[in-house]
Design a protein around this motif. Sequence first.
Motif, PDB file in Angstrom:
ATOM      1  N   ARG A  69       5.438   9.659  -3.557  1.00  0.00           N
ATOM      2  CA  ARG A  69       3.791   9.858  -4.590  1.00  0.00           C
ATOM      3  C   ARG A  69       2.536  10.443  -3.282  1.00  0.00           C
ATOM      4  O   ARG A  69       1.814  11.241  -3.511  1.00  0.00           O
ATOM      5  CB  ARG A  69       3.794   9.144  -5.245  1.00  0.00           C
TER       6      ARG A  69
ATOM      7  N   GLN B  68       5.247  -2.467  -0.958  1.00  0.00           N
ATOM      8  CA  GLN B  68       4.079  -2.092  -1.688  1.00  0.00           C
ATOM      9  C   GLN B  68       2.953  -1.351  -1.684  1.00  0.00           C
ATOM     10  O   GLN B  68       2.590  -0.713  -2.451  1.00  0.00           O
ATOM     11  CB  GLN B  68       3.911  -3.201  -2.249  1.00  0.00           C
TER      12      GLN B  68
ATOM     13  N   GLU C 249      10.857   6.996  -3.713  1.00  0.00           N
ATOM     14  CA  GLU C 249       9.838   7.178  -4.690  1.00  0.00           C
ATOM     15  C   GLU C 249       7.821   6.953  -3.935  1.00  0.00           C
ATOM     16  O   GLU C 249       7.358   8.035  -4.392  1.00  0.00           O
ATOM     17  CB  GLU C 249      10.016   6.113  -5.852  1.00  0.00           C
ATOM     18  N   ALA C 250       8.209   6.382  -3.065  1.00  0.00           N
ATOM     19  CA  ALA C 250       6.419   6.380  -1.722  1.00  0.00           C
ATOM     20  C   ALA C 250       6.584   7.118  -1.719  1.00  0.00           C
ATOM     21  O   ALA C 250       4.867   8.660  -1.702  1.00  0.00           O
ATOM     22  CB  ALA C 250       6.605   5.249  -1.644  1.00  0.00           C
TER      23      ALA C 250
ATOM     24  N   GLN D 127      13.133   2.764  -3.327  1.00  0.00           N
ATOM     25  CA  GLN D 127      11.486   2.550  -3.230  1.00  0.00           C
ATOM     26  C   GLN D 127      10.787   3.681  -2.353  1.00  0.00           C
ATOM     27  O   GLN D 127       9.596   3.710  -2.342  1.00  0.00           O
ATOM     28  CB  GLN D 127      11.213   0.280  -3.249  1.00  0.00           C
TER      29      GLN D 127
ATOM     30  N   LEU E 289       2.604   1.124   0.337  1.00  0.00           N
ATOM     31  CA  LEU E 289       2.461   2.669  -0.049  1.00  0.00           C
ATOM     32  C   LEU E 289       2.909   3.133  -1.566  1.00  0.00           C
ATOM     33  O   LEU E 289       2.707   3.912  -1.713  1.00  0.00           O
ATOM     34  CB  LEU E 289       3.585   2.865   0.458  1.00  0.00           C
ATOM     35  N   ALA E 290       3.253   2.219  -2.019  1.00  0.00           N
ATOM     36  CA  ALA E 290       2.925   2.500  -3.400  1.00  0.00           C
ATOM     37  C   ALA E 290       1.596   2.396  -4.428  1.00  0.00           C
ATOM     38  O   ALA E 290       1.551   2.937  -6.044  1.00  0.00           O
ATOM     39  CB  ALA E 290       4.474   1.630  -4.552  1.00  0.00           C
TER      40      ALA E 290
END
Length: 780
Positions: free
Chosen positions: A238, A205, A234-235, A231, A207-208
């Motif tokens: 980003r 969470q 994906e982080a 997840q 890192l997102a």
Amino acid sequence: PRTRSRQSGRKYRARGMSSDERIACESPESWSRCSPEEGCAASASPRAEQAPELSHLPFDVAARVLATLPPHTRARCASVCRSWRNMIRELPPEQLWRELDFVRGADETFKVNKENVTAAVGAARGKMRVLKVPGEAGISRSALVSLVRDNRESLKELHAFCSADGERGYWTPKQVHAAMSAAGPRFRRLAVDVKSRGVCLALIQQLACPVVRVRRLDVRAAQLGAVEKVQLFEAIARMRSKAAALVRSGSALSLTDMAKQFGAEGGFKGLGGGQEGEEDTLRRLVLASCGLDGDDAAALADAIAAGDGGDPGDTPRGPATALGWLRPGGKGVDDERGVDDECRAPPLDLDLGDNPSLGCEGARSIAALVAEGSIGTLSLENCGVGEPGATAIAEALASPGCVLRSLNIGRNFVGAEGASAIAAGLARGARARAALGLHATLTELKLGNNAIGCEGMGALASAAAHSGAFAVLERLEVPMNGIGPDGAAAMARSILVSSVGGDDDEEPHSPSAVRGAPVLRELFMHGNPLGAVGAAAIADACASAGPVDGARPSLEVLSLSATRLGVSGASALATAMIVPGGPLSRVCHLDLSANDIGESGAGFRRRMTPAADDGDGDARKPDNRLVGAPPSDLLHPTDASPATVAETSSLIALTSNLASAPSLRRLDLGYNNLGDAGAGAIASAFPLGLGASVAELDLQRNSIGDEGAAALARALEECIESVMVRSLDLRSNAIGDAGMEALRAHVAAGTARLNFMPARWTVPGPATPDEAVADVAVTV
């Protein structure tokens, strides 16, 4: 200042000037109205030379000028003169102290600590907006969380990265959560380096979250599920996106940003542009021991490519884009996608070590990133790469867009074929970059525990001899590879010895025309069966090497531990070290441990002499006269065979040559069974210069007894004025009470380190009583 003011008043009264006329004369508006004669007189006065023009500026402009300085420099400005001190006191803190950048202000003359940061934050009086603290400052994360809590109404950004060596300053997910909880509603950015053992939901969470920016992410020993992997990747995409790093999420433009964006480069680049956005992108990623397989490596490669501005599965970017990182200020444009380099993140340092399931398929996926220039350093140690994976990496190394600085594929059993492929790829890549006017980028190569043998070492040597592949190589590790004398000879001729070659179209003094490794600083070959023949081949190649124009010896660290050199091989290397201007003449750290030097050079029994029977039945005792005897008596026992005497002479020659080595500062001779005779030989070399040059001497586990300890103690005392030995390691030897007493002063001074060990563990003979003190460490 008071004295200068009185002198100035006397000067104006002597001229008959009133106070109003004096003020008008000192004002900046009157300087342009002065006559040439008055201007010359005013410029010659001390007052004009020291006029603080900054104090005449409006407060907001002066605050902007001072805010571009590091915090400690702003504080020093208050001691320049009274007007500057009054001005700094009167400036609003929200203008002068709203941004505290201690990362830019840290240097050799100023060390950041908790007291400096706390004092500067206190001067801001609750108006601080940006705080940047280096990891070298040693400020705890809890203290930084407290600063965030105390300034939650005004603070917008906190930058707290780890130290340059990566030892201090990492944040855990729990500490990141505490900082985010303490932040106020205006907080927009938390830029930190995160280390976690395992992956939890909180880390995913964080890192997102767009507020959290991570430059270094270190995750180890994590058991990732399928959803967690998606997840996490994906982080990572980003965090790698430079465009996302440039978005400040509405935070106010700081004064330092204004100075950077309106600086010498010219042009306003928008909010958060330039260096700051670049440093907030993910620069280092460690996913060690995370159970990744080939499919995971492919997904990770797609995430990194997406973060770099490309689409997963697209053709790698063209060489012009990747090579933009190599040219100073160079900017490449991808011919295939038309993407500017300014939208791409810098090369990533990737460590995927200890993932055995990665395999050759995973190596192929990562190799595509290497070929397009997205990876700066790569570690695939113990990843099951094998020969096919090494071939894929070699193809990536041959790409002109490769900008790899460090490659570690140790413990992958790539074999001789894989090493040959790597060497061929390096050579082809060097030629391709030379055609574009660029030189090689690889500075570190680690191929340990790969069973490359003499054939693989010969292929690496051939690549160095026929291309500029190793032109900037500084560290080479090839331990535990089964390299014998032939491989050692090839390595010495083509890597240690530099030359100027190249093709006909190459400039003779260009980096691409240099052959060998002219800037190699560290060479690790421990655990290879070189033998005395291999050591002699290295010594012969170094002794016969001629000087190269513009080149000087560069090797500083040479590790040849456990290479079966014996006393003759070690003596050959020591002889090569004293050749003026030779490739080994600058070696300052030499590791010759576990080379059977003592067993071949000093492995003979102590002299035993008949003793009178004292009535206890002891007819033979060790000759304790050796404790006070000079080293020569210790080295030439009367009952030694001619072969033993010859071998002992070789040991004396070894220590004499080591004493003459001009740059030697650290010498490791541990685990060589030197015994008392070897200790005596080393002690005899102290007057020859060994003690005056070597600062660290390691003699642990050498079966040294009281006689050898006494000889070393005498050598230290006799050469006390010229000796520079700061560390003498004598741990795990057979030194008893007498030896301890001889070394007592040196142990107290912190020079010698030793401990008690039962003599029966290291010295042949009958078992000693249990009253011998066992394993009591005495370390100062």
